[in-house]
Design a protein around this motif. Sequence first.
Motif, PDB file in Angstrom:
ATOM      1  N   GLY A  34      17.042  15.992 -36.979  1.00 49.83           N
ATOM      2  CA  GLY A  34      15.785  15.754 -37.678  1.00 49.83           C
ATOM      3  C   GLY A  34      15.916  15.735 -39.187  1.00 49.83           C
ATOM      4  O   GLY A  34      16.918  15.270 -39.743  1.00 49.83           O
ATOM      5  N   TRP A  35      14.890  16.263 -39.859  1.00 49.90           N
ATOM      6  CA  TRP A  35      14.869  16.206 -41.320  1.00 49.90           C
ATOM      7  C   TRP A  35      15.937  17.092 -41.950  1.00 49.90           C
ATOM      8  O   TRP A  35      16.444  16.783 -43.036  1.00 49.90           O
ATOM      9  CB  TRP A  35      13.481  16.596 -41.845  1.00 49.90           C
ATOM     10  N   LEU A  36      16.318  18.192 -41.246  1.00 53.00           N
ATOM     11  CA  LEU A  36      17.386  19.044 -41.766  1.00 53.00           C
ATOM     12  C   LEU A  36      18.704  18.271 -41.810  1.00 53.00           C
ATOM     13  O   LEU A  36      19.448  18.333 -42.798  1.00 53.00           O
ATOM     14  CB  LEU A  36      17.544  20.291 -40.881  1.00 53.00           C
ATOM     15  N   ASP A  37      18.981  17.547 -40.745  1.00 50.88           N
ATOM     16  CA  ASP A  37      20.189  16.729 -40.679  1.00 50.88           C
ATOM     17  C   ASP A  37      20.172  15.691 -41.799  1.00 50.88           C
ATOM     18  O   ASP A  37      21.166  15.505 -42.513  1.00 50.88           O
ATOM     19  CB  ASP A  37      20.281  16.054 -39.308  1.00 50.88           C
ATOM     20  N   GLY A  38      19.049  15.005 -41.945  1.00 52.76           N
ATOM     21  CA  GLY A  38      18.944  13.993 -42.988  1.00 52.76           C
ATOM     22  C   GLY A  38      19.126  14.566 -44.381  1.00 52.76           C
ATOM     23  O   GLY A  38      19.824  13.983 -45.221  1.00 52.76           O
TER      24      GLY A  38
END
Length: 301
Positions: free
Chosen positions: A127-131
């Motif tokens: 999700g946004w953490l990965d991005g």
Amino acid sequence: MSQTNLVPVKTELLGIKQQADTMTKIFFRKFMKNKLAVLSAIVLFIIISATIFAPLIAPYSPDKQSLFEKLSPPSGKYIFGADTFGRDIFSRLLYGARVSLLVGFASVIGSLTIGTIVGAISGYFGGWLDGFFMRVVDIILSIPQIFLLITLVTIFEPGVDKIILIFAILGWTGTARLVRGEFLSLRSREYVLAAKTIGVKSYKIIFSHILPNAMGPIIVSATLAVGNVILAEAVLSFLGLGIQPPTPSWGNMLEDAKNFTILVKAWWYPLFPGLLILITVLCFNFLGDGLRDATDPRIND
């Protein structure tokens, strides 16, 4: 619990132990077949042991000067010769190995810790953490590493602790990408899904279930990284931006010998630190190759 109910549990534990023993034997059998990796491990053991016992092995203090014996050639008194201040090169190489290896190991441990945590969180949660984390990695990788390294070293006064910190801060991106890739492939395995189903907390799944199964590539990467850091520290010290004299390191010993006159008249001065850097970096690279082959299930033994 009755004795009868314990039988299946004992059988399962015995099977797990036998499987672990078999995997260990396979690993060592594969590793021992790689003669260069075995030889490298032996050479590194000798170098590290000599570093640990440097006070017992070194015939002189690394700072002891004899101005009447400047640039003395290799002899019975100075087996690797003397430098421009009449200091024993062999003794300084032993103590310099302490600094060079300390920078290599400590920097890699620091970068490995940062990269593993970032890569694990990024690969597990997505999700946004990965991005976010991967964009940070892309930004750091888009800046020329040597330029960034020299800039940071110039801003902060060079020292062993600062050099280690800078290498650790700049070296975690590769580990983060590697760990992220491993977690992306492992997070959908049955044992991970089963752990989620029974309510195991995320941090326990990350560090107890997934990370142990991703350690093989991480260890290989760390082994290769130690050699790269030792070489990078030598380059910085050669340029006068790394470990500062009188603290000996292999890099700043080469820096002392870059004068053309010394290269011509005292060839032994740059030869021995240069050889030690070459041998050590090659050994770490060969050891990393051997560990990679031994942990890769696709390579038959």
